[in-house]
Design an enzyme around this catalytic site. Structure first.
Site, PDB file in Angstrom:
ATOM      1  N   GLU A   1       0.948  -1.017  -0.090  1.00 35.62           N
ATOM      2  CA  GLU A   1      -0.068   0.023  -0.143  1.00 35.62           C
ATOM      3  C   GLU A   1       1.100   1.505   0.077  1.00 35.62           C
ATOM      4  OE1 GLU A   1      -3.497   1.769   2.907  1.00 35.62           O
ATOM      5  OE2 GLU A   1      -2.267   0.003   3.460  1.00 35.62           O
TER       6      GLU A   1
ATOM      7  N   LYS B   1      -9.261   2.669  -2.115  1.00 38.68           N
ATOM      8  CA  LYS B   1      -9.512   1.850  -1.304  1.00 38.68           C
ATOM      9  C   LYS B   1     -10.937   2.197  -0.758  1.00 38.68           C
ATOM     10  CE  LYS B   1      -7.323   0.993   3.461  1.00 38.68           C
ATOM     11  NZ  LYS B   1      -6.010   1.329   4.143  1.00 38.68           N
TER      12      LYS B   1
ATOM     13  N   CYS C   1      -5.397  -3.047   2.024  1.00 40.82           N
ATOM     14  CA  CYS C   1      -5.453  -3.435   3.476  1.00 40.82           C
ATOM     15  C   CYS C   1      -6.586  -3.526   4.303  1.00 40.82           C
ATOM     16  CB  CYS C   1      -4.512  -2.264   3.969  1.00 40.82           C
ATOM     17  SG  CYS C   1      -3.884  -2.150   5.655  1.00 40.82           S
TER      18      CYS C   1
END
Length: 666
Positions: free
Chosen positions: A46, A115, A172
């Site tokens: 990330e 994300k 994540c």
């Protein structure tokens, strides 16, 4: 992709926080390494262009401009590169900042994935800078020098040469929420999930993370590529370990341990065909997919280079298969895991029989005890079932039936085993009965043909069945899964019983289960029982239907006649569990066994030997289905089973032609 394999990798590059030029150079070095190692899909952590721990620097225009410039540099430098890369970077759009994954292939930015879930609890305060992307629709945006780039989470990247390869991404925290984007991706066709992560390390988190990624790949029947930020991230408030892994359908196939410095890349060849076959077999996956199918998904196409595997690929480093192909797929390689698995299987076998005993109110059982592996395991399991039912073991009658092929070694072991397990031993010599039968049907006793062999087997079954009727008992079947697969049993002879405790236990596993009992006996200081089990384990596998040699030793050795059981069990596993074709099974067998000695022999596996027994396997497997179509009850306790009421429904008159043709071409 050849043999259905896709080579994937996760990278943990060197990093300097906020130094985009340094980070870009390290990313490019790893991409070049990946190209040289024939990697097709490569995932970075990330925010790998900037570093995850930039803090309020994410609000600096210079950092954001430099990050976008880095993406442009990576594209420019990879125009001749055949690696699909997922690189993390921050991107500003419409007055909001997004934490993104950039997919780059052959010099083009083909998609940007934002994300979905931004953590803002505990040590995480990402919402200070980043915005969660909540839309299901895909936009087409212009960023920097890039025009009309797909932007959104509902994006699949498909190999135009192999439609089974569909790649999607999440970032994540997305995997830690109850309904992850990856689950939606999988139900919309994704077989490979890339996760660009920066998960910090605290005590015991690595174990939890490993379980999470493993189970995410299992429930979604997919490959999961988890690339995690390394120890070069700032330690102002958190510590990062670079703990990365590649999982496939519940199994971790490659892992970078926390704080490992030796390698920046972990590599795994993902069996996409296996995943696709497993989804087809697990019909409830398709049911769920129909319910969750979304019209918002956009599919982008790339042309991934094919792999270069051959049956000799283990000899070439870059073309070596980066996947563990177990020699004994039914048996865990790890000793501790093997002991746990063995105990579990034995308990399942015993419980299955115990239920049958209770249901029919049986207080006795009859077993034909030969002194071989299968009947030994059947007796040990039966003794355990009797213990569960509170029935005395003396109500187990072990009948040993010596005939033309019985050796002193197996006879003595049968007698000792019955005594040491607390069962009753009964000896019935069947030579005269068999000779009388031969005389009645006109069989020459000196002609050692199939009638000579099967006459003995059926005589034994006749005695066992009638003795069970006499004692109001149940005949316990001893035949195993491998024998059923090959038809290495006499129809209505040892093929028949009233309950088969070994029917889903392959021969390679039978050996380990008997070994478990031997170890248990030693731990309980039952040395005599341990010693007889050890000698049984050391005895060649044989039906003992042909007279012994001049030295009184076994002359009829099963594995010399039908081939090594470890090889047939290998074939059987991949045929039943995944439905692979003969050429792929041959390839896998070569990867696992080529150049190694056949278990218990001095024979070294060659391609010719493997091919010979593969052809033999298919010929026997198809021709012997009629025996499996009427096999006795016996509960499934392992991964596969051949019961017509369980895992396997096949017509007895199916033709093996197309399988044999391909096997012959190997």
């Amino acid at each position: 992709m050849k043999y259905g394999y896709l080579r994937c990798a996760c990278a943990v590059p060197e990093l300097k926080v906020a130094d985009t030029e340094f980070n870009t150079q390290k990313i490019l070095e790893i991409i070049e390494e990946a190209q040289n190692k024939n990697i097709r899909v490569l995932v970075f952590p990330e925010l790998s262009v900037t570093g995850y721990t930039c803090g309020d620097l994410f609000l600096q225009t210079k950092l954001l401009e430099s990050a976008l410039n880095s993406i442009e540099k990576i594209c420019d430098a990879t125009r001749e590169t055949d690696v699909l890369c997922a690189v993390g970077f921050p991107m500003r759009k419409d007055g909001a900042l997004y934490n993104c994954a950039a997919f780059i292939y052959q010099g083009s930015l083909i998609a940007v994935i934002p994300k979905s879930y931004i953590p803002n609890y505990g040590e995480f305060y990402e919402k200070r800078w980043f915005t969660a992307y909540e839309s299901e629709s895909v936009e087409y945006i212009d960023i920097g020098s890039f025009e009309s780039i797909p932007f959104g989470t509902s994006i699949l990247i498909q190999d135009e040469n192999d439609s089974r390869i569909k790649i999607a991404a999440e970032i994540c925290e997305d995997v830690w929420v109850p309904l992850s984007p990856s689950t939606k991706h999988a139900l919309n066709g994704a077989t490979v999930i890339a996760n660009l992560s920066a998960g910090n390390e605290v005590a015991m988190k690595a174990e939890y993370r490993r379980s999470l990624i493993s189970m995410q790949s299992a429930k979604n029947i997919c490959a999961y590529l988890y690339a995690n930020a390394g120890h070069d991230e700032s330690t102002t408030d958190m510590i990062f370990s670079g703990h990365s892994m590649i999982a496939s359908n519940g199994s971790i196939s490659a892992e970078r341990a926390p704080f490992e410095n030796d390698s920046t890349l972990i590599i795994s060849d993902i069996d996409i065909e296996k995943l696709d076959n497993e989804r087809c077999r697990t019909v409830t996956f398709a049911d769920a997919a129909r319910k969750e199918k979304s019209s918002s998904y956009v599919t982008l196409f790339v042309s991934l280079e094919d792999n270069t595997f051959s049956s000799d690929s283990s000899r070439v480093e870059n073309d070596r298969l980066h996947a563990v192909i177990p020699r004994h797929p039914f048996v865990p390689e790890n000793q501790a895991e093997r002991k746990i698995r063995s105990r579990s299987i034995i308990e399942l076998q015993a419980e299955g029989l115990a239920k049958r005993l209770r249901h029919i109110n049986a207080k006795s059982a009859v077993i034909g005890l030969s002194g071989g592996l299968d009947s030994t395991l059947a007796l040990l399991v039966t003794a355990r079932a009797f213990d569960k039912c509170g029935i005395e073991r003396k109500n187990i009658t072990c009948i040993t039936m010596p005939c033309f092929g019985t050796t002193d070694r197996t006879y003595k072991n049968a007698c000792t085993l019955a005594e040491k397990t607390g069962a009753e031993l009964k000896e019935i010599d069947i030579k005269d009965s068999v000779l009388l039968h031969f005389d009645q049907i006109g069989q020459d006793k000196n002609k050692h043909d199939v009638t000579y062999e099967n006459g003995q087997a059926r005589m034994r079954t006749l005695i066992l069945m009638n003795y069970a009727n006499k004692t109001n008992g149940i005949v316990i079947g001893t035949g195993d899964l491998s024998e059923l697969a090959l038809g290495w049993c006499t129809y209505n002879g040892d093929h028949m019983s009233m309950y088969g405790v070994n029917s889903s236990i392959p021969k390679t596993l039978v050996r380990y289960l008997v070994s478990w009992f031997a170890e248990e006996a030693e731990e309980k200081h039952q040395q005599d029982l341990h010693d007889v089990l050890a000698d049984i384990l050391d005895t060649p596998v044989s039906p003992e239907l042909i007279p012994p040699d001049a030295d009184g030793k076994i002359s009829q050795k099963t594995e010399e006649l039908v081939g090594p059981y470890e090889l047939h069990d290998f074939f059987l596993y991949h045929v039943l569990r995944y439905g692979f074709n003969p050429k792929k099974i041959f390839f896998l067998a070569c990867q696992s066994l080529l150049g190694k000695k056949a278990e218990g022999t001095d024979i070294v596996y060659t391609k010719e030997i493997i091919k010979k027994w593969l052809v033999n396997f298919y010929r026997r497997f198809f021709s012997q289905q009629f025996k499996r179509s009427c096999m006795p009850d016996g509960a499934k306790v392992g991964t596969v089973n051949l019961s017509p009421r369980g895992d396997w429904r096949m017509p007895s008159d199916a033709m093996a032609t197309i399988w044999l043709k391909e096997a012959e071409e190997c």
